[in-house]
Motif scaffolding. Structure first.
Motif, mmCIF file in Angstrom:
data_model
loop_
_atom_site.group_PDB
_atom_site.id
_atom_site.type_symbol
_atom_site.label_atom_id
_atom_site.label_comp_id
_atom_site.label_asym_id
_atom_site.label_seq_id
_atom_site.Cartn_x
_atom_site.Cartn_y
_atom_site.Cartn_z
ATOM 1 N N ILE A 297 -37.315 22.248 -24.094
ATOM 2 C CA ILE A 297 -36.535 21.215 -24.654
ATOM 3 C C ILE A 297 -35.394 21.109 -25.260
ATOM 4 O O ILE A 297 -35.582 21.092 -26.115
ATOM 5 N N GLY A 298 -35.167 22.892 -25.089
ATOM 6 C CA GLY A 298 -34.095 23.310 -25.842
ATOM 7 C C GLY A 298 -32.625 22.012 -25.347
ATOM 8 O O GLY A 298 -31.525 22.311 -26.103
ATOM 9 N N SER A 299 -32.568 21.759 -23.917
ATOM 10 C CA SER A 299 -32.284 20.918 -23.632
ATOM 11 C C SER A 299 -32.027 19.611 -24.434
ATOM 12 O O SER A 299 -30.723 18.976 -24.394
ATOM 13 N N VAL A 300 -32.846 19.394 -25.014
ATOM 14 C CA VAL A 300 -32.540 18.269 -25.896
ATOM 15 C C VAL A 300 -32.272 18.625 -27.775
ATOM 16 O O VAL A 300 -31.580 18.433 -28.130
ATOM 17 N N ALA A 301 -33.530 19.972 -27.633
ATOM 18 C CA ALA A 301 -33.366 19.991 -29.263
ATOM 19 C C ALA A 301 -33.153 21.901 -30.133
ATOM 20 O O ALA A 301 -33.271 21.880 -30.271
ATOM 21 N N SER A 302 -31.717 22.302 -29.095
ATOM 22 C CA SER A 302 -31.253 23.487 -29.365
ATOM 23 C C SER A 302 -31.103 23.703 -30.847
ATOM 24 O O SER A 302 -31.981 24.700 -31.427
ATOM 25 N N ASN B 91 -38.309 15.692 -16.959
ATOM 26 C CA ASN B 91 -38.310 14.111 -16.031
ATOM 27 C C ASN B 91 -37.919 13.054 -17.879
ATOM 28 O O ASN B 91 -36.584 12.589 -17.671
ATOM 29 N N ARG B 92 -38.576 13.540 -18.212
ATOM 30 C CA ARG B 92 -38.744 12.927 -20.087
ATOM 31 C C ARG B 92 -37.450 13.409 -20.746
ATOM 32 O O ARG B 92 -36.748 12.618 -21.570
ATOM 33 N N MET B 93 -37.419 15.163 -20.387
ATOM 34 C CA MET B 93 -36.006 14.553 -20.954
ATOM 35 C C MET B 93 -34.615 14.737 -20.842
ATOM 36 O O MET B 93 -34.080 14.613 -21.661
ATOM 37 N N LYS B 94 -34.819 14.301 -19.718
ATOM 38 C CA LYS B 94 -33.498 13.632 -18.933
ATOM 39 C C LYS B 94 -33.230 12.156 -19.614
ATOM 40 O O LYS B 94 -32.745 11.588 -19.878
ATOM 41 N N THR B 95 -35.070 11.212 -19.863
ATOM 42 C CA THR B 95 -34.242 10.017 -20.155
ATOM 43 C C THR B 95 -33.763 10.131 -22.294
ATOM 44 O O THR B 95 -33.485 9.436 -21.871
ATOM 45 N N ALA B 96 -34.316 11.094 -22.411
ATOM 46 C CA ALA B 96 -33.778 11.495 -23.527
ATOM 47 C C ALA B 96 -32.582 11.956 -23.921
ATOM 48 O O ALA B 96 -32.128 10.385 -24.807
ATOM 49 N N LEU B 97 -32.180 12.616 -23.012
ATOM 50 C CA LEU B 97 -30.220 12.455 -23.452
ATOM 51 C C LEU B 97 -30.006 11.349 -22.548
ATOM 52 O O LEU B 97 -28.774 11.140 -23.478
ATOM 53 N N HIS B 98 -30.194 10.741 -21.842
ATOM 54 C CA HIS B 98 -29.957 9.050 -21.658
ATOM 55 C C HIS B 98 -30.197 8.398 -22.492
ATOM 56 O O HIS B 98 -28.804 7.619 -22.868
ATOM 57 N N LEU B 99 -30.847 8.163 -22.663
ATOM 58 C CA LEU B 99 -31.010 7.407 -24.178
ATOM 59 C C LEU B 99 -30.181 7.933 -25.839
ATOM 60 O O LEU B 99 -29.844 7.100 -25.831
#
Length: 315
Positions: free
Chosen positions: A219-224, A266-274
Protein backbone atom coordinates in the motif's frame (compact mmCIF):
# COMPACT_ATOMS: atom_id res chain seq x y z
CA UNK A 1 23.42 1.36 1.28
CA UNK A 2 23.61 -0.29 4.69
CA UNK A 3 20.06 -1.07 5.83
CA UNK A 4 21.00 -2.76 9.10
CA UNK A 5 19.06 -1.15 11.93
CA UNK A 6 17.02 0.98 9.54
CA UNK A 7 13.26 1.21 10.05
CA UNK A 8 10.77 3.73 8.68
CA UNK A 9 8.71 3.16 5.55
CA UNK A 10 9.68 0.52 2.98
CA UNK A 11 7.08 0.63 0.17
CA UNK A 12 6.77 -2.43 -2.06
CA UNK A 13 6.77 -0.98 -5.55
CA UNK A 14 4.64 -1.94 -8.54
CA UNK A 15 5.93 -2.96 -11.96
CA UNK A 16 4.38 -0.85 -14.74
CA UNK A 17 3.77 -2.43 -18.15
CA UNK A 18 2.88 -0.82 -21.46
CA UNK A 19 -0.09 -1.89 -23.56
CA UNK A 20 2.01 -4.66 -25.12
CA UNK A 21 2.85 -6.09 -21.71
CA UNK A 22 6.48 -4.96 -21.75
CA UNK A 23 8.04 -3.30 -18.72
CA UNK A 24 7.56 0.46 -19.07
CA UNK A 25 10.99 1.77 -18.04
CA UNK A 26 9.98 5.42 -17.94
CA UNK A 27 6.97 4.71 -15.72
CA UNK A 28 9.05 2.41 -13.51
CA UNK A 29 11.72 5.08 -13.06
CA UNK A 30 9.14 7.75 -12.20
CA UNK A 31 7.33 5.45 -9.75
CA UNK A 32 10.44 4.35 -7.86
CA UNK A 33 11.94 7.86 -7.87
CA UNK A 34 8.78 9.28 -6.31
CA UNK A 35 8.75 6.62 -3.60
CA UNK A 36 12.44 7.11 -2.82
CA UNK A 37 11.96 10.86 -2.56
CA UNK A 38 9.08 10.62 -0.09
CA UNK A 39 9.87 11.78 3.43
CA UNK A 40 10.15 8.80 5.76
CA UNK A 41 10.91 6.24 3.03
CA UNK A 42 14.17 4.45 3.78
CA UNK A 43 14.09 1.62 1.23
CA UNK A 44 12.10 0.59 -1.83
CA UNK A 45 11.23 -3.07 -2.32
CA UNK A 46 11.05 -4.44 -5.86
CA UNK A 47 10.09 -7.85 -7.28
CA UNK A 48 7.66 -8.71 -4.51
CA UNK A 49 4.01 -9.64 -4.74
CA UNK A 50 3.19 -5.98 -5.44
CA UNK A 51 5.59 -6.04 -8.37
CA UNK A 52 3.91 -9.06 -10.01
CA UNK A 53 7.22 -10.87 -9.75
CA UNK A 54 5.68 -14.23 -10.68
CA UNK A 55 5.03 -12.81 -14.15
CA UNK A 56 8.62 -11.58 -14.62
CA UNK A 57 11.41 -13.56 -16.22
CA UNK A 58 14.73 -13.90 -14.43
CA UNK A 59 16.24 -11.29 -16.75
CA UNK A 60 13.34 -8.90 -16.15
CA UNK A 61 13.74 -9.20 -12.38
CA UNK A 62 17.40 -8.24 -12.65
CA UNK A 63 16.45 -5.39 -14.97
CA UNK A 64 13.92 -4.03 -12.46
CA UNK A 65 16.55 -4.05 -9.70
CA UNK A 66 19.04 -2.13 -11.82
CA UNK A 67 16.40 0.35 -12.92
CA UNK A 68 15.31 0.90 -9.31
CA UNK A 69 18.90 1.41 -8.21
CA UNK A 70 19.24 4.19 -10.77
CA UNK A 71 15.87 5.71 -9.93
CA UNK A 72 16.49 5.96 -6.18
CA UNK A 73 19.64 8.01 -6.78
CA UNK A 74 21.01 6.90 -3.43
CA UNK A 75 18.07 8.42 -1.53
CA UNK A 76 16.81 5.02 -0.38
CA UNK A 77 17.97 1.43 -0.35
CA UNK A 78 16.82 -1.12 -2.91
CA UNK A 79 15.56 -4.45 -1.59
CA UNK A 80 15.04 -7.27 -4.09
CA UNK A 81 12.32 -9.85 -3.57
CA UNK A 82 13.47 -13.43 -4.00
CA UNK A 83 10.54 -15.65 -4.92
CA UNK A 84 11.35 -19.19 -6.02
CA UNK A 85 10.03 -22.66 -5.34
CA UNK A 86 13.43 -24.31 -5.02
CA UNK A 87 16.75 -23.45 -3.45
CA UNK A 88 18.72 -23.40 -6.71
CA UNK A 89 16.26 -20.96 -8.22
CA UNK A 90 16.40 -18.72 -5.17
CA UNK A 91 20.21 -18.83 -5.18
CA UNK A 92 20.32 -17.82 -8.85
CA UNK A 93 17.94 -14.91 -8.25
CA UNK A 94 19.93 -13.81 -5.20
CA UNK A 95 23.16 -13.74 -7.20
CA UNK A 96 21.43 -11.77 -9.94
CA UNK A 97 20.18 -9.29 -7.35
CA UNK A 98 23.68 -8.77 -5.95
CA UNK A 99 25.10 -8.19 -9.42
CA UNK A 100 22.30 -5.73 -10.25
CA UNK A 101 23.12 -3.63 -7.19
CA UNK A 102 20.50 -4.62 -4.60
CA UNK A 103 21.27 -3.56 -1.04
CA UNK A 104 19.36 -6.44 0.56
CA UNK A 105 17.06 -9.35 -0.25
CA UNK A 106 13.45 -9.90 0.78
CA UNK A 107 13.39 -13.70 1.03
CA UNK A 108 10.05 -15.42 0.51
CA UNK A 109 9.53 -19.01 1.68
CA UNK A 110 9.00 -21.51 -1.16
CA UNK A 111 5.35 -22.38 -1.73
CA UNK A 112 5.87 -26.00 -0.70
CA UNK A 113 6.70 -24.82 2.84
CA UNK A 114 2.92 -24.46 3.30
CA UNK A 115 2.71 -28.25 3.36
CA UNK A 116 4.43 -28.56 6.72
CA UNK A 117 7.89 -27.03 6.74
CA UNK A 118 7.57 -26.04 10.39
CA UNK A 119 7.75 -29.74 11.22
CA UNK A 120 11.09 -29.93 9.38
CA UNK A 121 12.86 -26.73 10.52
CA UNK A 122 16.16 -27.86 9.01
CA UNK A 123 14.58 -27.24 5.58
CA UNK A 124 14.13 -23.56 6.32
CA UNK A 125 17.56 -23.37 7.95
CA UNK A 126 19.34 -24.78 4.91
CA UNK A 127 17.27 -22.70 2.50
CA UNK A 128 18.06 -19.40 4.21
CA UNK A 129 21.72 -20.27 4.76
CA UNK A 130 22.33 -21.25 1.13
CA UNK A 131 20.69 -18.11 -0.24
CA UNK A 132 22.60 -15.92 2.19
CA UNK A 133 25.92 -17.52 1.33
CA UNK A 134 25.32 -17.28 -2.41
CA UNK A 135 24.50 -13.57 -2.49
CA UNK A 136 26.47 -12.16 0.41
CA UNK A 137 23.66 -9.67 0.98
CA UNK A 138 21.62 -8.89 4.10
CA UNK A 139 18.27 -10.66 4.27
CA UNK A 140 14.82 -9.42 5.20
CA UNK A 141 12.88 -12.57 6.03
CA UNK A 142 9.24 -12.59 5.04
CA UNK A 143 7.01 -13.88 7.84
CA UNK A 144 3.74 -14.53 6.04
CA UNK A 145 0.35 -15.01 7.67
CA UNK A 146 -0.04 -18.10 9.79
CA UNK A 147 -3.32 -18.96 8.05
CA UNK A 148 -1.50 -19.18 4.71
CA UNK A 149 0.60 -22.06 6.01
CA UNK A 150 3.70 -20.18 4.89
CA UNK A 151 4.26 -18.36 8.15
CA UNK A 152 7.13 -19.69 10.24
CA UNK A 153 6.25 -20.89 13.71
CA UNK A 154 7.50 -18.73 16.56
CA UNK A 155 10.23 -21.27 17.31
CA UNK A 156 11.39 -21.62 13.70
CA UNK A 157 11.45 -17.85 13.18
CA UNK A 158 13.72 -17.39 16.19
CA UNK A 159 15.91 -20.31 15.15
CA UNK A 160 16.46 -18.76 11.73
CA UNK A 161 17.43 -15.42 13.26
CA UNK A 162 19.82 -17.05 15.72
CA UNK A 163 21.47 -19.17 13.02
CA UNK A 164 21.77 -16.47 10.35
CA UNK A 165 23.33 -13.14 11.22
CA UNK A 166 22.63 -12.14 7.64
CA UNK A 167 18.97 -11.69 8.66
CA UNK A 168 18.75 -8.00 9.49
CA UNK A 169 14.97 -7.58 9.46
CA UNK A 170 11.64 -9.38 9.51
CA UNK A 171 8.70 -8.41 7.33
CA UNK A 172 6.21 -9.37 10.01
CA UNK A 173 2.86 -10.39 8.55
CA UNK A 174 1.71 -13.11 10.95
CA UNK A 175 -1.67 -11.33 10.78
CA UNK A 176 -2.74 -12.15 14.33
CA UNK A 177 -2.05 -9.73 17.18
CA UNK A 178 -0.91 -12.49 19.55
CA UNK A 179 1.65 -13.93 17.12
CA UNK A 180 2.92 -10.48 16.17
CA UNK A 181 3.32 -9.43 19.79
CA UNK A 182 5.05 -12.67 20.77
CA UNK A 183 7.43 -12.53 17.81
CA UNK A 184 8.20 -8.87 18.45
CA UNK A 185 9.04 -9.48 22.11
CA UNK A 186 11.26 -12.46 21.31
CA UNK A 187 13.10 -10.65 18.52
CA UNK A 188 13.72 -7.72 20.85
CA UNK A 189 15.32 -10.17 23.31
CA UNK A 190 17.91 -11.45 20.81
CA UNK A 191 21.55 -10.54 21.42
CA UNK A 192 21.61 -8.47 18.22
CA UNK A 193 19.21 -6.07 16.55
CA UNK A 194 16.70 -7.44 14.07
CA UNK A 195 14.46 -4.75 12.60
CA UNK A 196 10.74 -5.52 12.72
CA UNK A 197 8.71 -4.12 9.83
CA UNK A 198 4.98 -4.66 10.16
CA UNK A 199 3.00 -5.64 7.10
CA UNK A 200 -0.29 -6.49 8.82
CA UNK A 201 -2.28 -4.37 6.41
CA UNK A 202 -5.67 -4.58 8.10
CA UNK A 203 -4.23 -3.24 11.39
CA UNK A 204 -0.99 -1.39 10.68
CA UNK A 205 -1.55 1.33 13.26
CA UNK A 206 -2.60 -1.20 15.89
CA UNK A 207 0.49 -3.29 15.24
CA UNK A 208 2.69 -0.23 15.77
CA UNK A 209 1.02 0.24 19.15
CA UNK A 210 2.64 -3.05 20.18
CA UNK A 211 5.93 -1.77 18.80
CA UNK A 212 7.89 -2.08 15.60
CA UNK A 213 10.54 -0.26 13.63
CA UNK A 214 8.60 0.54 10.49
CA UNK A 215 6.17 -0.57 7.79
CA UNK A 216 6.87 -2.66 4.68
CA UNK A 217 3.76 -2.85 2.51
CA UNK A 218 2.45 -2.70 -1.02
CA UNK A 219 0.00 0.00 0.00
CA UNK A 220 3.06 2.21 0.30
CA UNK A 221 3.16 2.25 -3.50
CA UNK A 222 0.14 4.55 -3.29
CA UNK A 223 0.15 5.98 0.22
CA UNK A 224 3.71 6.17 1.57
CA UNK A 225 3.20 9.72 2.93
CA UNK A 226 0.24 8.52 5.00
CA UNK A 227 2.20 5.52 6.28
CA UNK A 228 5.00 7.89 7.28
CA UNK A 229 2.52 10.11 9.14
CA UNK A 230 1.17 7.15 11.10
CA UNK A 231 4.60 5.76 11.91
CA UNK A 232 6.07 9.09 12.97
CA UNK A 233 3.04 9.99 15.08
CA UNK A 234 3.14 6.64 16.86
CA UNK A 235 6.89 6.97 17.41
CA UNK A 236 6.44 10.30 19.20
CA UNK A 237 3.39 9.11 21.13
CA UNK A 238 0.92 11.41 19.37
CA UNK A 239 -2.08 9.08 19.26
CA UNK A 240 -4.50 11.73 17.97
CA UNK A 241 -2.29 12.48 14.96
CA UNK A 242 -1.86 8.77 14.27
CA UNK A 243 -5.61 8.27 14.36
CA UNK A 244 -6.19 11.12 11.94
CA UNK A 245 -3.69 9.68 9.47
CA UNK A 246 -5.08 6.19 9.93
CA UNK A 247 -8.57 7.49 9.14
CA UNK A 248 -7.19 8.56 5.75
CA UNK A 249 -5.55 5.18 5.19
CA UNK A 250 -8.62 3.15 6.09
CA UNK A 251 -10.64 3.69 2.87
CA UNK A 252 -7.62 2.64 0.81
CA UNK A 253 -7.12 -0.52 2.87
CA UNK A 254 -10.78 -1.42 2.43
CA UNK A 255 -10.63 -0.76 -1.31
CA UNK A 256 -7.41 -2.69 -1.96
CA UNK A 257 -7.43 -5.57 0.51
CA UNK A 258 -10.65 -7.44 -0.18
CA UNK A 259 -11.80 -10.44 -2.16
CA UNK A 260 -10.64 -11.45 -4.65
CA UNK A 261 -7.32 -10.79 -2.96
CA UNK A 262 -5.33 -11.58 -6.11
CA UNK A 263 -6.41 -8.14 -7.38
CA UNK A 264 -4.98 -6.19 -4.42
CA UNK A 265 -1.92 -4.82 -6.22
CA UNK A 266 -3.82 -4.63 -9.50
CA UNK A 267 -6.13 -2.17 -7.70
CA UNK A 268 -3.11 -0.16 -6.58
CA UNK A 269 -2.04 0.18 -10.21
CA UNK A 270 -5.51 1.46 -11.03
CA UNK A 271 -5.20 3.95 -8.17
CA UNK A 272 -1.92 5.33 -9.53
CA UNK A 273 -3.47 5.52 -13.00
CA UNK A 274 -6.41 7.50 -11.62
CA UNK A 275 -3.91 9.84 -9.95
CA UNK A 276 -2.15 10.38 -13.28
CA UNK A 277 1.01 8.64 -12.12
CA UNK A 278 0.84 5.47 -14.24
CA UNK A 279 0.14 5.56 -17.99
CA UNK A 280 -1.23 2.02 -18.18
CA UNK A 281 -2.83 0.33 -15.17
CA UNK A 282 -3.18 -3.12 -16.71
CA UNK A 283 -1.38 -6.09 -15.15
CA UNK A 284 0.05 -9.04 -17.01
CA UNK A 285 -2.28 -11.93 -17.65
CA UNK A 286 -3.72 -14.07 -16.21
CA UNK A 287 -4.65 -11.06 -14.05
CA UNK A 288 -7.32 -8.92 -15.69
CA UNK A 289 -7.80 -5.14 -15.71
CA UNK A 290 -10.01 -3.63 -13.01
CA UNK A 291 -13.54 -3.03 -14.26
CA UNK A 292 -15.37 0.29 -14.32
CA UNK A 293 -17.50 -0.18 -11.19
CA UNK A 294 -14.49 -1.00 -9.06
CA UNK A 295 -12.49 1.85 -10.59
CA UNK A 296 -15.18 4.17 -9.27
CA UNK A 297 -14.86 2.67 -5.79
CA UNK A 298 -11.07 3.10 -5.90
CA UNK A 299 -11.49 6.74 -6.96
CA UNK A 300 -13.81 7.29 -4.00
CA UNK A 301 -11.24 5.73 -1.67
CA UNK A 302 -8.54 8.02 -3.04
CA UNK A 303 -10.81 11.00 -2.42
CA UNK A 304 -11.50 9.77 1.10
CA UNK A 305 -7.75 9.57 1.70
CA UNK A 306 -7.26 13.11 0.44
CA UNK A 307 -5.10 11.97 -2.47
CA UNK A 308 -7.35 13.00 -5.36
CA UNK A 309 -6.45 16.50 -6.58
CA UNK A 310 -9.04 19.02 -5.44
CA UNK A 311 -10.71 16.58 -3.08
CA UNK A 312 -10.51 16.80 0.71
CA UNK A 313 -9.83 13.89 3.01
CA UNK A 314 -12.72 12.30 4.84
CA UNK A 315 -13.22 13.55 8.37
Amino acid sequence: MDLKGIGGIWPASLTPFDRAGTIDDAALHAHVAELAGTNGVRAVVVNGHAGETASLTRAERAHVIGAAKTATGGKAGVVAGIVADDTRGAVALARDAAQAGADALLLFPPALFAQGANARPEMASRFVAEVAQAAGLPIVLFQLSLTSGLGFSHEVLLRLCRENESIIAIKEGSDTPQAYEDNLAALRALDRQVTVLTTNNSWLMASLAYGGDGILSGIGSVASPILAEIFEAMARGDLDAARRANARLRPLCRAFYRAPHLDAHNRMKTALHLLGKLPNPDPRTPLLPIEAEERTAIAQALAGAGLMPGRAAAA
